[in-house]
Design a protein around this motif. Structure first.
Motif, short mmCIF file in Angstrom:
data_model
loop_
_atom_site.label_atom_id
_atom_site.label_comp_id
_atom_site.label_asym_id
_atom_site.label_seq_id
_atom_site.Cartn_x
_atom_site.Cartn_y
_atom_site.Cartn_z
N ALA A 59 0.58 -1.29 -0.37
CA ALA A 59 0.13 0.09 0.06
C ALA A 59 0.96 1.66 0.05
N GLY A 60 1.99 1.42 0.93
CA GLY A 60 2.77 2.20 0.96
C GLY A 60 4.00 1.91 1.75
N TYR A 61 4.97 2.78 1.69
CA TYR A 61 6.33 3.40 2.23
C TYR A 61 6.61 4.42 3.20
N PHE A 62 7.03 4.23 4.28
CA PHE A 62 7.50 5.76 5.22
C PHE A 62 8.13 5.78 6.14
N LEU A 63 8.98 6.97 5.55
CA LEU A 63 10.45 6.38 6.86
C LEU A 63 9.91 7.23 8.39
N LEU A 64 10.20 6.82 9.48
CA LEU A 64 10.13 6.94 11.17
C LEU A 64 11.91 7.08 11.39
N GLN A 65 12.23 8.87 10.96
CA GLN A 65 13.73 9.20 11.17
C GLN A 65 13.53 10.11 12.57
N GLU A 66 14.27 10.50 13.13
CA GLU A 66 14.55 11.39 14.46
C GLU A 66 13.77 12.26 14.54
N SER A 67 13.73 13.19 12.88
CA SER A 67 12.95 14.19 13.02
C SER A 67 11.50 14.51 13.37
N PHE A 68 11.11 13.31 12.96
CA PHE A 68 9.41 12.84 12.83
C PHE A 68 9.31 13.45 14.50
N VAL A 69 10.23 13.08 15.95
CA VAL A 69 9.68 13.26 17.03
C VAL A 69 9.59 14.61 17.70
N LEU B 287 6.82 9.38 22.15
CA LEU B 287 8.14 9.17 22.35
C LEU B 287 8.63 10.63 23.12
N ARG B 288 7.56 11.68 22.82
CA ARG B 288 7.89 12.65 23.44
C ARG B 288 7.54 12.94 24.93
N LEU B 289 6.42 11.91 25.18
CA LEU B 289 6.26 12.19 26.51
C LEU B 289 7.80 11.64 27.40
N ALA B 290 8.35 10.17 27.05
CA ALA B 290 9.33 9.42 27.28
C ALA B 290 10.39 10.54 27.32
N GLY B 291 10.74 11.77 26.51
CA GLY B 291 11.82 12.97 26.37
C GLY B 291 11.28 13.98 26.91
N SER B 292 9.94 14.18 28.07
CA SER B 292 10.03 14.99 29.08
C SER B 292 10.45 14.62 30.29
N GLY B 293 10.23 13.71 30.67
CA GLY B 293 9.96 13.15 31.88
C GLY B 293 9.06 12.74 32.79
N VAL B 294 7.99 12.99 32.42
CA VAL B 294 6.53 12.62 32.98
C VAL B 294 5.81 11.59 32.71
N SER B 295 5.29 10.81 33.72
CA SER B 295 4.96 9.95 33.31
C SER B 295 3.94 9.30 32.67
N PRO B 296 3.32 8.53 31.86
CA PRO B 296 1.81 8.45 31.76
C PRO B 296 0.93 8.15 32.04
N GLU B 297 0.63 8.26 34.07
CA GLU B 297 -0.34 8.21 35.05
C GLU B 297 -0.02 10.04 35.40
N GLU B 298 0.98 10.48 35.44
CA GLU B 298 1.07 12.18 35.62
C GLU B 298 0.12 12.57 34.82
#
Length: 398
Positions: free
Chosen positions: A94-104, A135-146
């Protein structure tokens, strides 16, 4: 009134022995069931086919993304440097895409597609959005519960001071169903009334009938007869549909019927039928043939349809001034009052005033239609003009 009942009985028996009426009586619920059951069946049979996307993953998030996608959307990880365009075309992907670091940081991603399946693209977009948030949540240091605690919305629970002020789903459903049934009765019986008047006028039967009974009795008999025919239709269809509804729908139908104020619903339904049926039969008496009746019929149909203009204000604010006006205005009260009773507790004075206005308007309309009917049924060769109809309305009864 005895003659009116004779006409009503004749109309009922004439139609009950009519093959077209019996055919419509049986085939209509089958058609309705067809349009209800078949789409559900087709939806269940329409299983989505497998759709494959190829991805070059620089973030190591393919496994997480697969968990966020539905099972029919498949991700295949390709090696960096692969000719993804040729791979997709050769494998009929159906197609393709690139998951690059700039996506975050940017949140932007280009999807090169070979098959523009909107459902699959929507699923992929939702999955990528959820992945981006993680991904952005993991980089911010905030837990999913918070994060869930910080973004939680306020929970407002409405508690009525009076029990009767609380809208009930059962009331709303039953009121809506009865409103639909009344409109169905108005349109089907009204159309039959108009066609019956035009047919008898064209066949010169009116001259024979009116030589022995009064025009008012003839019109009243027709209205009552077609009302009974409509009830027979509804009773037959409900007898077929209610057992299936009780069996397959998770809704307490019998309990809901006992909970609602059926006398009020039936009173407004009957008043609305009398009002609009008088308009239909009066209009039919002014027409020369069925084609003219069909052209003019849309004018009368628009009158009961006026209630639909007020559905928004009634649903959003059932006690507002617009909703109150629509439930008192005779041309819309038969439908709006039944609907309002499902949303809120309508004051008794509004119910009584609305019922009185509806019945008075229906009585005046029937009187006016009787005058039109008296002259119009004996006029041949042309359609009545508005000027002639106004002249008939000014005639004094002897």
């Amino acid at each position: 009134m005895r003659n009116a009942w004779k006409i009503a009985s004749w109309e009922v028996l004439r139609n009950l022995t009519n093959k077209q009426f019996i055919f419509g009586l049986i085939i209509t619920p089958l058609i309705m069931a067809l349009f209800i059951v078949v789409p559900v069946f087709l939806e269940r049979m329409n299983q989505p086919s497998e759709i494959t996307y190829y991805v070059v993953d620089e973030l190591g998030a393919t496994a997480t993304l697969k968990e966020l996608l539905p099972t029919h959307v498949v991700l295949v990880e390709a090696e960096p440097g692969s000719d993804l365009r040729e791979l997709v075309l050769s494998k009929k992907g159906a197609g393709y895409f690139l998951l690059q670091e700039s996506f975050v940081t940017t949140g932007q991603l280009e999807l090169f597609y070979n098959d523009s399946n909107s459902q699959a693209v929507s699923s992929l977009r939702q999955a990528l959005t959820a992945l981006l948030q993680q991904l952005r949540l993991a980089g911010s240091g905030v837990s999913p519960e918070e994060l869930a605690l910080l973004t939680a919305s306020a929970q407002v629970q409405q508690v009525p001071l009076k029990e009767e002020a609380q809208p009930q789903t059962m009331h709303l459903v039953v009121s809506s169903v009865f409103t639909g049934l009344v409109y169905f009765l108005v349109f089907t019986s009204g159309t039959m009334l108009m066609q019956s008047a035009v047919q008898e006028k064209r066949d010169r039967m009116a001259e024979v009938v009116l030589s022995s009974i009064s025009p008012r009795e003839l019109m009243q008999g027709k209205i009552v007869g077609h009302f009974l025919l409509g009830l027979i239709q509804l009773g037959f269809w409900l007898a077929l549909g209610l057992p299936f509804a009780v069996r397959f729908l998770d809704f307490p139908i019998l309990e809901a019927l006992r909970a609602v104020n059926l006398p009020v619903i039936l009173a407004f339904g009957l008043g609305g039928y009398l009002l609009f049926s008088a308009l239909f039969v009066g209009l039919g008496a002014t027409m020369e043939d069925l084609q003219s009746a069909g052209n003019a019929q849309s004018i009368v149909i628009m009158l009961p349809m006026l209630a639909f203009l007020f559905l928004g204000p009634v649903i959003s604010n059932p006690n507002g001034s617009i909703a109150v006006f629509a439930s008192l205005f005779p041309l819309t009260s038969s439908a709006i009052m039944m609907l309002r009773s499902g949303f809120t507790a309508v004051p008794l004075w509004q119910q009584l005033l609305s019922a009185a206005l509806l019945l008075i308007t229906a009585f005046i309309t029937m009187r006016a239609s009787a005058k039109i009917f008296r002259v119009g049924m004996l006029m041949y060769g042309k359609n009545a003009t508005p000027k002639e109809v106004w002249k008939w309305l000014r005639y004094r009864e002897s």
